[in-house]
Design an enzyme around this catalytic site. Structure first.
Site, short mmCIF file in Angstrom:
data_model
loop_
_atom_site.label_atom_id
_atom_site.label_comp_id
_atom_site.label_asym_id
_atom_site.label_seq_id
_atom_site.Cartn_x
_atom_site.Cartn_y
_atom_site.Cartn_z
CG ASP A 1 115.78 4.35 96.44
OD1 ASP A 1 115.62 3.11 96.54
OD2 ASP A 1 115.71 4.95 95.36
CB SER B 1 119.74 1.82 90.46
OG SER B 1 118.98 2.87 89.98
CG HIS C 1 115.07 2.27 92.77
ND1 HIS C 1 115.89 3.28 93.21
CD2 HIS C 1 115.58 1.88 91.59
CE1 HIS C 1 116.85 3.49 92.33
NE2 HIS C 1 116.70 2.64 91.33
#
Length: 291
Positions: free
Chosen positions: A174, A247, A143
């Site tokens: 992901d 992230s 992402h």
């Protein structure tokens, strides 16, 4: 999905305390920790944008039920004994030793952590990553890069900025793998997430809110969590603060080995920060994209 801080998600939904199944959601849920890029084109469409956890009010209430007992204990310990003084000294030494150990782990791991800048329609998104080998491969979240309009730029811990190619992506887990051509790289040591236990000390690395080189600490809070909002399963839960921009950064154990890749945090509202509930993809899952 890109790694943006400000998101208003029409698709987000409630995350239960014991998430068990993957599926579509509405306002709430675990949030991929996006970074503060200069995106100006509004919130992109998609079912995995800007999720937050909607926690029942009662879950956050701390009931002060021990006031009287606390007063009695205070009265009994106003006069320290030799034994209590020795115990306090031992505890202080233990804390000091632990801090020194964590400092050495941070020093060892930080050169392997990078900030990732990704051009998207209307601006730039930002996330984190970790160098996994001397050839310049970097592991991050899908992402972080999935709305890229071109290649990415990686900022190394020594201040250098180098172009990066997106080698491959694995949206189902992901994960994404980037490649840079640079000398003097310091790859991280990958651990074994199957050996992780609840209560293990961990450090989370990344660039929350654009603050590169940030390290937070905590423990493994739970194992084998399923994030229905993100269609992810078997995640590691930690109370190490994970915020927007983390992230793709590594979650590292007390031996300095990467045991997981940070992917999401829970929050009580849109734009909220960490409330001590973060999630990471086990490194044994992430190895699939490295082969």
């Amino acid at each position: 999905m890109t790694d943006l801080l400000s998101r208003s998600d029409p698709y987000a939904s409630t995350w239960p305390h014991q998430p068990t199944a993957a599926g579509p959601t509405g306002p709430g849920g675990p949030t991929p920790p996006w970074g503060p890029g200069s995106h100006s084109g509004g919130a992109p469409n998609g079912p995995r944008r800007g999720r937050r956890v909607a926690i029942a009010a009662g879950a956050l209430v701390l009931v002060l039920g021990g006031g009287v007992a606390g007063g009695v204990i205070g009265a009994q310990t106003n006069q320290p004994t030799a034994a209590s003084t020795a115990a306090a000294s031992t505890a202080a030494t233990s804390v000091s030793n632990q801090s020194a150990t964590l400092a050495s782990v941070a020093a060892k791991t930080s050169p392997s952590v990078v900030t990732i800048l990704v051009p998207i329609a209307g601006g730039t998104a930002e996330g984190s990553g970790v160098i996994v080998d001397g050839s310049g491969r970097i592991l991050t979240n899908n992402h972080v890069v999935d709305e890229a309009t071109g290649g990415a730029t990686v900022q190394l811990s020594d201040g250098r900025s180098v172009p990066a190619q997106i080698l491959r992506t694995d949206p189902s887990h992901d994960l994404a793998l980037l490649q840079v051509n640079a000398s003097g790289l310091t790859p991280a040591t990958l651990g074994d997430s199957n050996s992780v236990q609840v209560g293990d000390t961990v450090l989370a690395f990344g660039s929350p809110l654009g603050l590169s080189g940030t390290v937070t600490s905590g423990i493994v809070s739970a194992l084998d969590r399923d994030a229905q909002d993100l269609n992810l399963s078997h995640l590691i839960q930690t109370d190490a603060p994970i915020n927007s921009g983390n992230s793709g950064g590594p979650l590292v154990d007390a031996a300095g080995q990467v045991i997981a890749i940070n992917v999401a945090n829970a929050s009580t509202g849109q734009g909220g920060g960490s409330i001590g509930i973060g999630f990471a993809i086990p490194i044994d899952t992430a190895r699939s994209i490295l082969s």
